[in-house]
Motif scaffolding. Structure first.
Motif, PDB file in Angstrom:
ATOM      1  N   ASP A  27      32.247  42.371  83.196  1.00 29.12           N
ATOM      2  CA  ASP A  27      31.270  43.354  83.623  1.00 29.12           C
ATOM      3  C   ASP A  27      31.064  43.151  85.119  1.00 29.12           C
ATOM      4  OD1 ASP A  27      30.851  44.403  81.070  1.00 29.12           O
ATOM      5  OD2 ASP A  27      29.247  42.979  80.621  1.00 29.12           O
ATOM      6  N   VAL A  28      30.853  44.251  85.842  1.00 30.50           N
ATOM      7  CA  VAL A  28      30.849  44.151  87.304  1.00 30.50           C
ATOM      8  C   VAL A  28      29.585  44.771  87.892  1.00 30.50           C
ATOM      9  CG1 VAL A  28      32.083  44.687  89.425  1.00 30.50           C
ATOM     10  CG2 VAL A  28      33.373  44.255  87.320  1.00 30.50           C
ATOM     11  N   ALA A  29      28.894  43.986  88.715  1.00 28.55           N
ATOM     12  CA  ALA A  29      27.812  44.505  89.554  1.00 28.55           C
ATOM     13  C   ALA A  29      28.397  44.806  90.919  1.00 28.55           C
ATOM     14  CB  ALA A  29      26.681  43.481  89.651  1.00 28.55           C
ATOM     15  N   LEU A  30      28.084  45.960  91.459  1.00 34.06           N
ATOM     16  CA  LEU A  30      28.670  46.408  92.719  1.00 34.06           C
ATOM     17  C   LEU A  30      27.571  46.632  93.746  1.00 34.06           C
ATOM     18  CD1 LEU A  30      30.018  48.241  90.146  1.00 34.06           C
ATOM     19  CD2 LEU A  30      31.730  48.588  91.918  1.00 34.06           C
ATOM     20  N   LEU A  31      27.788  46.116  94.939  1.00 32.89           N
ATOM     21  CA  LEU A  31      26.798  46.238  95.998  1.00 32.89           C
ATOM     22  C   LEU A  31      27.474  46.754  97.263  1.00 32.89           C
ATOM     23  CD1 LEU A  31      23.998  43.645  96.663  1.00 32.89           C
ATOM     24  CD2 LEU A  31      25.140  44.795  98.547  1.00 32.89           C
ATOM     25  N   SER A  32      26.922  47.816  97.837  1.00 37.93           N
ATOM     26  CA  SER A  32      27.423  48.398  99.068  1.00 37.93           C
ATOM     27  C   SER A  32      26.381  49.385  99.571  1.00 37.93           C
ATOM     28  CB  SER A  32      28.767  49.095  98.826  1.00 37.93           C
ATOM     29  OG  SER A  32      29.348  49.532 100.034  1.00 37.93           O
ATOM     30  N   ARG A  33      26.551  49.901 100.778  1.00 39.52           N
ATOM     31  CA  ARG A  33      25.510  50.764 101.351  1.00 39.52           C
ATOM     32  C   ARG A  33      25.581  52.202 100.878  1.00 39.52           C
ATOM     33  NH1 ARG A  33      26.041  50.039 107.670  1.00 39.52           N
ATOM     34  NH2 ARG A  33      28.243  50.116 107.089  1.00 39.52           N
ATOM     35  N   ASP A  34      26.769  52.796 100.800  1.00 41.95           N
ATOM     36  CA  ASP A  34      26.920  54.209 100.492  1.00 41.95           C
ATOM     37  C   ASP A  34      26.816  54.438  98.984  1.00 41.95           C
ATOM     38  OD1 ASP A  34      28.645  56.702  99.779  1.00 41.95           O
ATOM     39  OD2 ASP A  34      28.255  56.920 101.920  1.00 41.95           O
ATOM     40  N   ALA A  35      25.744  55.107  98.545  1.00 46.40           N
ATOM     41  CA  ALA A  35      25.478  55.257  97.116  1.00 46.40           C
ATOM     42  C   ALA A  35      26.556  56.072  96.407  1.00 46.40           C
ATOM     43  CB  ALA A  35      24.107  55.898  96.912  1.00 46.40           C
ATOM     44  N   ASP A  36      27.015  57.172  97.025  1.00 45.77           N
ATOM     45  CA  ASP A  36      28.014  58.022  96.375  1.00 45.77           C
ATOM     46  C   ASP A  36      29.335  57.288  96.207  1.00 45.77           C
ATOM     47  OD1 ASP A  36      26.193  60.079  96.254  1.00 45.77           O
ATOM     48  OD2 ASP A  36      26.879  61.043  98.107  1.00 45.77           O
ATOM     49  N   ARG A  37      29.774  56.619  97.252  1.00 51.32           N
ATOM     50  CA  ARG A  37      31.041  55.885  97.181  1.00 51.32           C
ATOM     51  C   ARG A  37      30.928  54.735  96.186  1.00 51.32           C
ATOM     52  NH1 ARG A  37      32.399  56.482 102.267  1.00 51.32           N
ATOM     53  NH2 ARG A  37      31.350  54.646 103.041  1.00 51.32           N
ATOM     54  N   LEU A  38      29.779  54.106  96.138  1.00 51.84           N
ATOM     55  CA  LEU A  38      29.579  52.995  95.210  1.00 51.84           C
ATOM     56  C   LEU A  38      29.636  53.482  93.767  1.00 51.84           C
ATOM     57  CD1 LEU A  38      29.002  49.938  95.436  1.00 51.84           C
ATOM     58  CD2 LEU A  38      26.578  50.478  95.131  1.00 51.84           C
ATOM     59  N   GLU A  39      29.083  54.649  93.508  1.00 52.78           N
ATOM     60  CA  GLU A  39      29.123  55.197  92.146  1.00 52.78           C
ATOM     61  C   GLU A  39      30.553  55.557  91.746  1.00 52.78           C
ATOM     62  OE1 GLU A  39      28.322  56.064  88.432  1.00 52.78           O
ATOM     63  OE2 GLU A  39      26.894  55.124  89.814  1.00 52.78           O
ATOM     64  N   GLN A  40      31.359  56.040  92.692  1.00 50.44           N
ATOM     65  CA  GLN A  40      32.769  56.299  92.402  1.00 50.44           C
ATOM     66  C   GLN A  40      33.485  55.005  92.014  1.00 50.44           C
ATOM     67  OE1 GLN A  40      34.441  58.209  95.837  1.00 50.44           O
ATOM     68  NE2 GLN A  40      33.155  60.028  95.662  1.00 50.44           N
ATOM     69  N   ALA A  41      33.173  53.924  92.725  1.00 52.91           N
ATOM     70  CA  ALA A  41      33.764  52.636  92.384  1.00 52.91           C
ATOM     71  C   ALA A  41      33.298  52.180  91.002  1.00 52.91           C
ATOM     72  CB  ALA A  41      33.392  51.597  93.437  1.00 52.91           C
ATOM     73  N   ALA A  42      32.032  52.415  90.689  1.00 54.35           N
ATOM     74  CA  ALA A  42      31.498  52.027  89.381  1.00 54.35           C
ATOM     75  C   ALA A  42      32.196  52.800  88.267  1.00 54.35           C
ATOM     76  CB  ALA A  42      29.993  52.265  89.336  1.00 54.35           C
ATOM     77  N   GLN A  43      32.487  54.063  88.507  1.00 52.08           N
ATOM     78  CA  GLN A  43      33.203  54.849  87.494  1.00 52.08           C
ATOM     79  C   GLN A  43      34.602  54.293  87.264  1.00 52.08           C
ATOM     80  OE1 GLN A  43      33.053  58.973  88.710  1.00 52.08           O
ATOM     81  NE2 GLN A  43      30.811  59.038  88.673  1.00 52.08           N
ATOM     82  N   ALA A  44      35.258  53.867  88.337  1.00 53.94           N
ATOM     83  CA  ALA A  44      36.586  53.252  88.190  1.00 53.94           C
ATOM     84  C   ALA A  44      36.494  51.972  87.375  1.00 53.94           C
ATOM     85  CB  ALA A  44      37.177  52.964  89.563  1.00 53.94           C
TER      86      ALA A  44
END
Length: 327
Positions: A27-44
């Protein structure tokens, strides 16, 4: 299921690393500034059937990083691996840098990793287990022109890591701390980093795909290595600087500029992500895919160190036996 936190997960090496850990069943927690780009990474990440927790935050903000760690434990149940990837830099000679640019690049690239280590340790100490992977660079050992902010920050990361590792040994904790030193990687940073040179920046060849870095980071998280050097270029850089630093100073004075700049002009108003994220559909890769290598022979030997050492021992023994027979 183990849980990994990846900072800088919205793009570049961080995004590739988030996907690599998901592929391995984390399971992965993702942290970054850009919310939209971070959500794309979360979907991947979720496409591998694991949970993803996207948390927009700036690693330069210690309180925000600590909040992300607490939320990760609260919502995903644990925090087994913390990977510090986030970075920011400026391509410029020192004379063209402002104090604000130097401070900001240092806060993200150096203090961002410090904040990550401290936040992870607040949880890991309570359970006496966990792994922290800091992402370093060959440039922590051999600085180059035009990247004083980045090189200085990565050297500081290396020094802080060594101090903390000794303290963990002193305290008898079963928390492992490792450093992964990367070569040049094909990421979007060469398009969105602040640039004062009038030409677009490029990585110093040879260039590797971000998946090579991601595999090295996962390997470091799952194997007991003090450091992992990725690519023969990293090995050569570190060793050469220990032997001939003065000669390298003069060589880089001549070759260090051209090796980092393309012939393509850079617009004076080109966006830079130093203080604010740059909008756009950036992923793990930059624009250097045609020359980027998708594997590292050196990393393969590192991953299978015992087998290669054993083979080397066998060959050495056979060679010695052959010499004895000739006598």
């Amino acid at each position: 299921m183990p849980v990994a936190m990846i900072t800088g997960a919205g793009a570049g090496v961080g995004r590739a690393t988030a996907v690599e850990f998901a592929r391995a069943g984390y399971d992965v927690a993702l942290l970054s500034r850009d919310a939209d780009r971070l959500e794309q990474a979360a979907q991947a990440v979720r496409s591998f059937g694991v949970r993803a927790l996207a948390m927009p935050a700036d690693v330069a903000d210690a309180a925000a990083v600590d909040d992300a760690a607490q939320r990760t434990v609260r919502e995903l149940g644990s925090l087994d691996v913390w990977v510090n990837v986030a970075m920011a830099t400026v391509f410029a000679p020192v004379e063209k840098l402002s104090p604000e640019e130097i401070e900001r690049g240092t806060r993200v690239t150096y203090l961002g990793q410090v904040h990550g280590m401290m936040a992870a340790l607040r949880h890991m100490r309570s359970v006496n287990r966990g792994v922290i992977v800091n992402v370093g660079s060959s440039l922590a050992y051999r600085s180059i022109p035009l990247q004083s902010v980045y090189c200085g920050a990565k050297a500081a990361v290396r020094a802080f890591t060594d101090s903390l590792r000794s303290e963990l040994y002193h305290d008898g904790l079963s928390i492992r701390l490792t450093l992964v030193d990367l070569p040049a990687v094909n990421t979007p940073q060469f398009d969105w980093a602040r640039n004062r040179m009038g030409k677009k920046a490029r990585p110093v060849a040879p260039v590797f795909q971000p998946e090579v870095a991601a595999r090295a980071i996962l390997f470091a998280a799952e194997h007991d290595r003090r450091e992992v050097w990725v690519g023969f270029s990293t090995v050569k850089t570190i060793l050469a600087n220990s032997l001939i630093p003065g000669l390298l100073d003069r060589y880089l004075a001549k070759a260090g500029y051209s090796g980092q700049l393309s012939e393509e002009p850079s617009a004076a108003d080109a966006p830079g992500n130093l203080f604010e994220p740059v909008a756009g559909d950036y992923g793990a890769h930059g624009r250097f895919g045609q020359e980027a290598q998708s594997a590292s022979l050196q990393l393969i030997t590192e991953r299978h160190r015992a087998a290669f050492l054993g083979l080397a021992g066998i060959l050495a023994t056979l060679g010695a036996a052959s010499l004895l027979r000739r006598r």
